[in-house]
Design a protein around this motif. Structure first.
Motif, PDB file in Angstrom:
ATOM      1  N   THR A 161       4.510  10.068  -9.468  1.00  0.00           N
ATOM      2  CA  THR A 161       4.268  10.096 -10.918  1.00  0.00           C
ATOM      3  C   THR A 161       4.166  11.510 -11.492  1.00  0.00           C
ATOM      4  O   THR A 161       4.814  11.814 -12.509  1.00  0.00           O
ATOM      5  CB  THR A 161       3.003   9.285 -11.260  1.00  0.00           C
ATOM      6  OG1 THR A 161       3.231   7.910 -10.911  1.00  0.00           O
ATOM      7  CG2 THR A 161       2.685   9.374 -12.741  1.00  0.00           C
TER       8      THR A 161
ATOM      9  N   ILE B 120       1.913   6.776  -6.853  1.00  0.00           N
ATOM     10  CA  ILE B 120       0.909   7.767  -7.253  1.00  0.00           C
ATOM     11  C   ILE B 120       1.416   9.182  -6.985  1.00  0.00           C
ATOM     12  O   ILE B 120       1.231  10.096  -7.799  1.00  0.00           O
ATOM     13  CB  ILE B 120      -0.416   7.515  -6.512  1.00  0.00           C
ATOM     14  CG1 ILE B 120      -1.031   6.183  -6.980  1.00  0.00           C
ATOM     15  CG2 ILE B 120      -1.400   8.656  -6.738  1.00  0.00           C
ATOM     16  CD1 ILE B 120      -2.218   5.741  -6.157  1.00  0.00           C
ATOM     17  N   ALA B 121       2.071   9.372  -5.829  1.00  0.00           N
ATOM     18  CA  ALA B 121       2.550  10.705  -5.472  1.00  0.00           C
ATOM     19  C   ALA B 121       3.722  11.150  -6.332  1.00  0.00           C
ATOM     20  O   ALA B 121       3.862  12.332  -6.653  1.00  0.00           O
ATOM     21  CB  ALA B 121       2.949  10.724  -3.987  1.00  0.00           C
TER      22      ALA B 121
ATOM     23  N   LEU C  81       0.832  -1.201   0.000  1.00  0.00           N
ATOM     24  CA  LEU C  81       0.000   0.000   0.000  1.00  0.00           C
ATOM     25  C   LEU C  81       0.868   1.253   0.000  1.00  0.00           C
ATOM     26  O   LEU C  81       0.606   2.207  -0.748  1.00  0.00           O
ATOM     27  CB  LEU C  81      -0.933  -0.003   1.207  1.00  0.00           C
ATOM     28  CG  LEU C  81      -1.831   1.229   1.372  1.00  0.00           C
ATOM     29  CD1 LEU C  81      -2.739   1.378   0.156  1.00  0.00           C
ATOM     30  CD2 LEU C  81      -2.645   1.130   2.657  1.00  0.00           C
ATOM     31  N   ALA C  82       1.920   1.249   0.827  1.00  0.00           N
ATOM     32  CA  ALA C  82       2.827   2.397   0.869  1.00  0.00           C
ATOM     33  C   ALA C  82       3.510   2.598  -0.477  1.00  0.00           C
ATOM     34  O   ALA C  82       3.685   3.731  -0.951  1.00  0.00           O
ATOM     35  CB  ALA C  82       3.864   2.198   1.972  1.00  0.00           C
TER      36      ALA C  82
ATOM     37  N   ALA D  77       2.308   1.741  -3.420  1.00  0.00           N
ATOM     38  CA  ALA D  77       1.326   2.263  -4.367  1.00  0.00           C
ATOM     39  C   ALA D  77       1.096   3.756  -4.155  1.00  0.00           C
ATOM     40  O   ALA D  77       1.028   4.543  -5.118  1.00  0.00           O
ATOM     41  CB  ALA D  77       0.008   1.497  -4.219  1.00  0.00           C
ATOM     42  N   ILE D  78       0.995   4.177  -2.895  1.00  0.00           N
ATOM     43  CA  ILE D  78       0.805   5.600  -2.591  1.00  0.00           C
ATOM     44  C   ILE D  78       2.005   6.405  -3.067  1.00  0.00           C
ATOM     45  O   ILE D  78       1.874   7.494  -3.648  1.00  0.00           O
ATOM     46  CB  ILE D  78       0.567   5.798  -1.082  1.00  0.00           C
ATOM     47  CG1 ILE D  78      -0.770   5.179  -0.676  1.00  0.00           C
ATOM     48  CG2 ILE D  78       0.593   7.282  -0.717  1.00  0.00           C
ATOM     49  CD1 ILE D  78      -1.013   5.156   0.811  1.00  0.00           C
ATOM     50  N   THR D  79       3.197   5.862  -2.828  1.00  0.00           N
ATOM     51  CA  THR D  79       4.412   6.546  -3.263  1.00  0.00           C
ATOM     52  C   THR D  79       4.443   6.691  -4.777  1.00  0.00           C
ATOM     53  O   THR D  79       4.789   7.765  -5.307  1.00  0.00           O
ATOM     54  CB  THR D  79       5.657   5.772  -2.792  1.00  0.00           C
ATOM     55  OG1 THR D  79       5.630   5.675  -1.363  1.00  0.00           O
ATOM     56  CG2 THR D  79       6.930   6.481  -3.227  1.00  0.00           C
TER      57      THR D  79
END
Length: 200
Positions: A18, A15-16, A8-9, A11-13
């Protein structure tokens, strides 16, 4: 659970990061890749982390010899001391979560610190060679901002450790207020004169 949390971390990273990567790819298309010499001149050295602002009210010009253009990365002696305390207490008390938190942010600090060193470190050369967005970065030293984020969390662990040992609420608030005041004093700077360039 830890694996799910890491995924999850990640994936968040992703997204942030990109949008930032896209911006640097666009910059690369506009200005081309940064050459080795240009990146080297924007790479920090460990001494730059002692370079306080030239307008520092507390230190003045005392650490000016450590400064370089776009490479003033001083984070404050108090914050560094509190971070070291936070790391030490997290491991000494053998808590279930605190050591993992301290390890995560400690590694984050070390990684960001090394990346900020650019070609003076180890990580940036690999990033430059294999990740295209990094070839548009002119000043790797700016990655020191991310080192500051990790240091802030570690310093927070240090402050929490101090607060937990003070039983009186009044004394606790007094100590915390004193720490905040000292930190503000360390970061205080006088306004810098800036030359305003006329619009052509």
């Amino acid at each position: 659970r830890r694996l799910r949390a890491l995924l999850l971390a990640g994936a968040i990273t992703l997204i942030a990061v990109t949008p930032i990567a896209r911006a640097y790819i666009g910059a690369r298309q506009a200005v081309g890749e940064r050459g080795l010499g240009e990146v080297s001149s924007g790479s920090a050295t460990p001494a730059n982390y002692l370079a306080a602002s030239s307008g520092s009210l507390l230190y003045g010009q005392a650490f000016e010899r450590f400064a370089a253009p776009e490479r003033r990365l001083f984070m404050g002696f108090l914050a560094m001391g509190l971070a070291a305390l936070g790391l030490g207490v997290a491991f000494a008390q053998r808590r279930v979560r605190a050591p993992w938190l301290a390890v995560a942010y400690g590694l984050g600090f070390l990684l960001a610190f090394d990346v900020s060193l650019g070609f003076n470190g180890f990580t940036y050369r690999v990033l430059y060679d294999y990740l295209i967005p990094f070839r548009a970065v002119r000043v790797p030293a700016r990655m020191g901002v991310f080192a500051g984020f990790s240091l802030a969390v570690l310093a927070g662990l240090g402050v929490a450790a101090i607060a937990e040992r003070i039983k009186s609420a009044g004394a606790r608030y007094t100590v915390l207020a004193a720490l905040a005041t000292l930190m503000l004093a360390e970061y205080a700077s006088k306004p810098m004169d800036m030359e305003i360039m006329p619009l052509a």
